[in-house]
Design an enzyme around this catalytic site. Structure first.
Site, mmCIF file in Angstrom:
data_model
loop_
_atom_site.group_PDB
_atom_site.id
_atom_site.type_symbol
_atom_site.label_atom_id
_atom_site.label_comp_id
_atom_site.label_asym_id
_atom_site.label_seq_id
_atom_site.Cartn_x
_atom_site.Cartn_y
_atom_site.Cartn_z
ATOM 1 N N GLY A 103 22.709 1.082 0.142
ATOM 2 C CA GLY A 103 22.707 1.556 1.520
ATOM 3 C C GLY A 103 22.719 3.069 1.599
ATOM 4 O O GLY A 103 22.485 3.644 2.653
ATOM 5 N N GLU A 112 5.171 4.545 -12.161
ATOM 6 C CA GLU A 112 4.602 3.201 -12.279
ATOM 7 C C GLU A 112 3.178 3.232 -12.829
ATOM 8 O O GLU A 112 2.834 2.440 -13.707
ATOM 9 C CB GLU A 112 4.617 2.525 -10.905
ATOM 10 N N ALA A 122 -0.973 3.896 -2.114
ATOM 11 C CA ALA A 122 -2.215 4.294 -1.452
ATOM 12 C C ALA A 122 -1.935 5.234 -0.285
ATOM 13 O O ALA A 122 -2.631 6.245 -0.103
ATOM 14 C CB ALA A 122 -2.966 3.056 -0.961
ATOM 15 N N GLY A 173 0.790 -1.227 0.000
ATOM 16 C CA GLY A 173 0.000 0.000 0.000
ATOM 17 C C GLY A 173 0.822 1.277 0.000
ATOM 18 O O GLY A 173 0.358 2.307 0.494
ATOM 19 N N ARG A 186 16.397 -1.843 -0.724
ATOM 20 C CA ARG A 186 16.901 -2.538 -1.900
ATOM 21 C C ARG A 186 17.907 -1.702 -2.688
ATOM 22 O O ARG A 186 17.726 -0.514 -2.880
ATOM 23 C CB ARG A 186 15.710 -2.894 -2.794
ATOM 24 N N GLU A 187 18.986 -2.340 -3.127
ATOM 25 C CA GLU A 187 19.958 -1.855 -4.114
ATOM 26 C C GLU A 187 20.977 -0.842 -3.605
ATOM 27 O O GLU A 187 21.987 -0.630 -4.226
ATOM 28 C CB GLU A 187 19.264 -1.270 -5.357
ATOM 29 N N LYS A 237 14.004 5.271 11.092
ATOM 30 C CA LYS A 237 15.067 6.272 11.215
ATOM 31 C C LYS A 237 14.438 7.648 11.220
ATOM 32 O O LYS A 237 13.558 7.939 10.407
ATOM 33 C CB LYS A 237 16.074 6.167 10.059
#
Length: 501
Positions: free
Chosen positions: A391, A245, A222, A219, A388-389, A430
């Protein structure tokens, strides 16, 4: 295209101020204060003559090495670099100091040199654009993008904010503190519309980068759309939403579904009842007037995003930017060509942080989490290392938030926050300038909508109270619980034994 080629086509002498160039170089070799005050705002390309560019590079090299800068050391540095002849020789360098009347006005002289450079660059770029525009093989959209990029590069390379003194910073900080103190609202930033979330963040602050990350189908879009709607409709804050997207129409249909409480499937297939059509007309009116600006350009580069955001800020004074989502962007330029996706994402996150500071607005970028969440045992709550991908996303972001839906993973038992069915947790993992925590929101997937949780029942009643179907049996009477009234257990009015009069 070189300056010479550009100006040969135009048939005019390029803008320049050679005398001032000589005076500036001479002042840098004579006056240490002049060097300290201007070395950070000068660039080699400000000098029109190649000899002067070479001499300035030698001065800058000495300054970097913390070595003395004067006529003799500059000549020696040029000799060591094998660039003395390219600089015009030792005699030419030594006579530059003769052109200095006073170093008191060197900052003004540097500004004149910068203006001449900007003029030369604009002429060169525009000449290139004219030449490319005559070439029928060039794609017009690519030509427009390249032109805008080259013009913005001049701005980025040369217009940098200077340092600020403590007195101005302290004054501004105190004014902000007073403003918060005098305000009845704890949310001093851009409110999300979710009470508990705004209590943790105090609203999204200007110049911050927020990462909203989750696995697919959690979500993200959303939640971001709900926030954008709350800001624009409830708080009248103009916002920009960049969707890489989904199309703009799909996003608006989601907003309509959330606003009218008509499922997206029904809106897509049709067959609305008369009353639903009335609701569709009445409740979408507020969306018509909402200052939400949606851009659904696919494969958006960070440069294109920066250019669009600058225009939107200038034209509509947008207060926040949403990006759906980070991994679908490309960095453009060298970062894209080298094929290293991790470096490209790092470059994008750095540019987003820089953009938020430049425009002084918060930027919220959505991001995908890695599959490590799914393979991990336990409650499958996401952690920072799941980003992802790259740091660098974690490092650049001021706030990192995750969306976690317990019932998605089959965890339907109530927890310490109450019921989990139809709920979603926004986990602040964070927070650079505040506390971390978790906020529970109600999620209605049929309407793609997040809402504040108005009431959370105690955990023992989270699934409701079962109905009694044994009214006729005597055993049902045994389960009746009787609670004594306080009237039966204590005397609220003690006896008065005194005389009536």
């Amino acid at each position: 295209m070189s300056y010479e080629a550009a100006f040969n086509l135009n048939g005019k002498t390029p803008p320049q101020a050679v005398e001032l160039e000589e005076s500036v170089l001479g002042a840098l070799m004579l006056d240490q204060n002049a060097l300290n005050n201007t070395i950070e705002i000068l660039h080699p390309e400000y000098f029109y003559k190649p000899e002067h560019q070479t001499i300035f590079k030698a001065i800058y090299h000495l300054f970097e090495l913390s070595q003395p800068v004067d006529m003799l050391t500059v000549i020696e540095r040029l000799r060591l670099d094998g660039a003395l002849e390219a600089a015009g020789g030792a005699y030419y360098v030594s006579q530059l100091t003769n052109h200095v009347v006073s170093a008191a006005h060197i900052e003004y002289h540097v500004r004149v040199l910068s203006e001449k450079f900007f003029q030369r660059e604009l002429i060169r770029i525009c000449t290139e654009v004219i030449t490319d525009a005559y070439d029928e093989s060039n794609d017009i959209l690519t030509l427009l993008d390249n032109t805008e990029q080259r013009l913005m590069d001049i701005n980025d390379r040369n217009f940098r904010s200077d340092y600020r003194t403590m007195d101005s910073l302290v004054y501004e900080a105190v004014q902000e503190i007073k403003k918060v103190q005098e305000s009845d609202n704890d949310c001093v930033g851009i409110p999300s519309g979710f009470r508990e979330l705004d209590q943790i963040t105090a609203g999204f602050q200007p110049g911050t980068l927020i990462i909203l990350a989750a696995r697919p189908a959690m979500g993200k879009t959303a939640l971001a759309l709900t926030m954008a709607r709350n800001m624009a409709v409830d708080f009248k804050k103009p916002v920009a939403f960049f969707s890489l997207e989904m199309t703009g129409i799909e996003l608006v249909k989601r907003l309509i579904s959330s606003e009218t409480e008509i499922t997206g499937d029904k809106l897509k297939k049709g067959g609305l009842a008369a009353w639903e059509q009335e609701i569709l007309v009445s409740r979408t009116q507020m969306l018509n007037d909402a200052p939400i600006y949606i851009d659904d350009t696919p494969g958006l580069s960070i440069f294109e995003l920066r250019a669009k955001c600058r225009r939107l800020k200038q034209k509509y004074d947008i207060q926040m930017v949403f990006i759906d989502y980070l991994q679908l962007m490309n960095a453009g330029g060298e970062a894209s060509r080298n094929g290293n996706r991790e470096q490209e994402i790092s470059a994008i996150s750095r540019q987003l942080k820089a953009l938020s500071k430049e425009l002084n607005i918060p930027i919220l970028a959505m991001a995908q989490l890695s599959r490590a969440v799914e393979t991990r045992g336990g409650d499958k709550k996401p952690i920072l290392s799941d980003l992802r991908e790259s740091g660098a996303i974690e490092q650049d972001a001021d706030i990192v938030a995750f969306i976690y839906r317990p019932d998605y993973y089959g965890m339907t038992e109530p927890d310490e926050k109450g019921p989990t069915r139809g709920m979603a947790d926004v986990i602040i993992a964070k927070h650079r300038s505040g506390s971390v925590g978790s906020v529970r929101l109600k999620f209605t997937p049929n309407f793609a909508r997040f809402e504040n949780v108005e009431f959370v029942a105690p955990s023992q009643y989270a699934d409701g109270i079962a109905a009694n179907e044994q009214f006729d049996s005597f055993s049902s009477l045994q389960s009746t619980i009787t609670v004594d009234s306080s009237m039966n257990g204590q005397n609220d009015f003690p006896a008065d034994n005194s005389d009536a009069f």
